[in-house]
Design a protein around this motif. Structure first.
Motif, PDB file in Angstrom:
ATOM      1  N   UNK A 182      26.661 -67.325  -7.537  1.00  0.00           N
ATOM      2  CA  UNK A 182      26.325 -66.363  -8.599  1.00  0.00           C
ATOM      3  C   UNK A 182      24.846 -66.468  -8.961  1.00  0.00           C
ATOM      4  N   UNK A 183      24.314 -67.676  -9.012  1.00  0.00           N
ATOM      5  CA  UNK A 183      22.897 -67.861  -9.319  1.00  0.00           C
ATOM      6  C   UNK A 183      22.017 -67.208  -8.254  1.00  0.00           C
ATOM      7  N   UNK A 184      22.387 -67.366  -6.987  1.00  0.00           N
ATOM      8  CA  UNK A 184      21.631 -66.710  -5.912  1.00  0.00           C
ATOM      9  C   UNK A 184      21.715 -65.194  -6.042  1.00  0.00           C
ATOM     10  N   UNK A 185      22.899 -64.689  -6.376  1.00  0.00           N
ATOM     11  CA  UNK A 185      23.071 -63.238  -6.497  1.00  0.00           C
ATOM     12  C   UNK A 185      22.231 -62.647  -7.627  1.00  0.00           C
ATOM     13  N   UNK A 186      21.999 -63.415  -8.695  1.00  0.00           N
ATOM     14  CA  UNK A 186      21.210 -62.894  -9.821  1.00  0.00           C
ATOM     15  C   UNK A 186      19.757 -63.341  -9.777  1.00  0.00           C
ATOM     16  N   UNK A 224      24.599 -59.532 -14.498  1.00  0.00           N
ATOM     17  CA  UNK A 224      23.441 -59.229 -15.347  1.00  0.00           C
ATOM     18  C   UNK A 224      23.577 -59.977 -16.670  1.00  0.00           C
ATOM     19  N   UNK A 225      24.774 -59.959 -17.236  1.00  0.00           N
ATOM     20  CA  UNK A 225      25.013 -60.694 -18.489  1.00  0.00           C
ATOM     21  C   UNK A 225      24.825 -62.196 -18.289  1.00  0.00           C
ATOM     22  N   UNK A 226      25.226 -62.698 -17.138  1.00  0.00           N
ATOM     23  CA  UNK A 226      25.060 -64.124 -16.857  1.00  0.00           C
ATOM     24  C   UNK A 226      23.571 -64.485 -16.807  1.00  0.00           C
TER      25      UNK A 226
END
Length: 155
Positions: A32-36, A67-69
């Motif tokens: 998820x970190x890579x995706x954002x 986006x919220x993350x």
């Protein structure tokens, strides 16, 4: 309402030594970190209360939730000793996101561990599984979990 997919919160068996206490950032969160496009240091992660770490594990991985993350992580790290998380380019067209090519470094790593990985197998596993295998095979990464990951994902 965000939809939480299985891969959004899935932790692998080879990660069991730190699930629950979350002393390391699990691969589902790292994906998820890579995706954002957020670089969350381990020191940031460990500074977060246990409940917040669990929330990040459980966080949905649809576009709006991500986006919220990102916004959440920027806000909650602002006052940390290491400062706010760093922004990176969001992952797009990364080898683990593509099912049309088997990354050569992963193929070589699998062979080193006595496992074969075909393009067909690569295309059939989930994005999280591809992410995990690719990241664990990358140079500079501690590869001690790669064999266990290959066995878990491919067998």
């Amino acid at each position: 309402m965000a939809i939480i997919t299985n891969q959004a919160r899935h932790c692998f068996h080879f990660e069991e030594d730190f699930t629950g206490n979350w002393r390391c950032i699990p691969l589902c969160v790292r994906r998820k970190l890579d995706l954002i496009g957020v670089k969350l240091k381990l020191s940031h992660w460990l500074y977060l209360p246990q409940q917040q770490r669990q929330e990040l594990v459980d966080w949905a991985d649809d576009a709006q939730a991500l986006v919220r993350m990102r916004d959440h992580l920027q806000n909650c790290t602002r006052s940390m000793p290491d400062g706010t998380v760093n922004n990176l380019p969001p992952a797009t067209m990364q080898p683990w996101q593509l099912t049309t090519h088997l990354p050569p470094l992963l193929s070589k790593a699998a062979t080193r561990y006595g496992t074969s990985l075909s393009l067909d197998q690569w295309a059939k596993i989930t994005e999280l599984e591809r992410f995990a295998l690719f990241k664990l095979a990358c140079p500079g990464h501690d590869h001690h979990n790669l064999k266990a990951a290959l066995n878990e994902v491919l067998l």
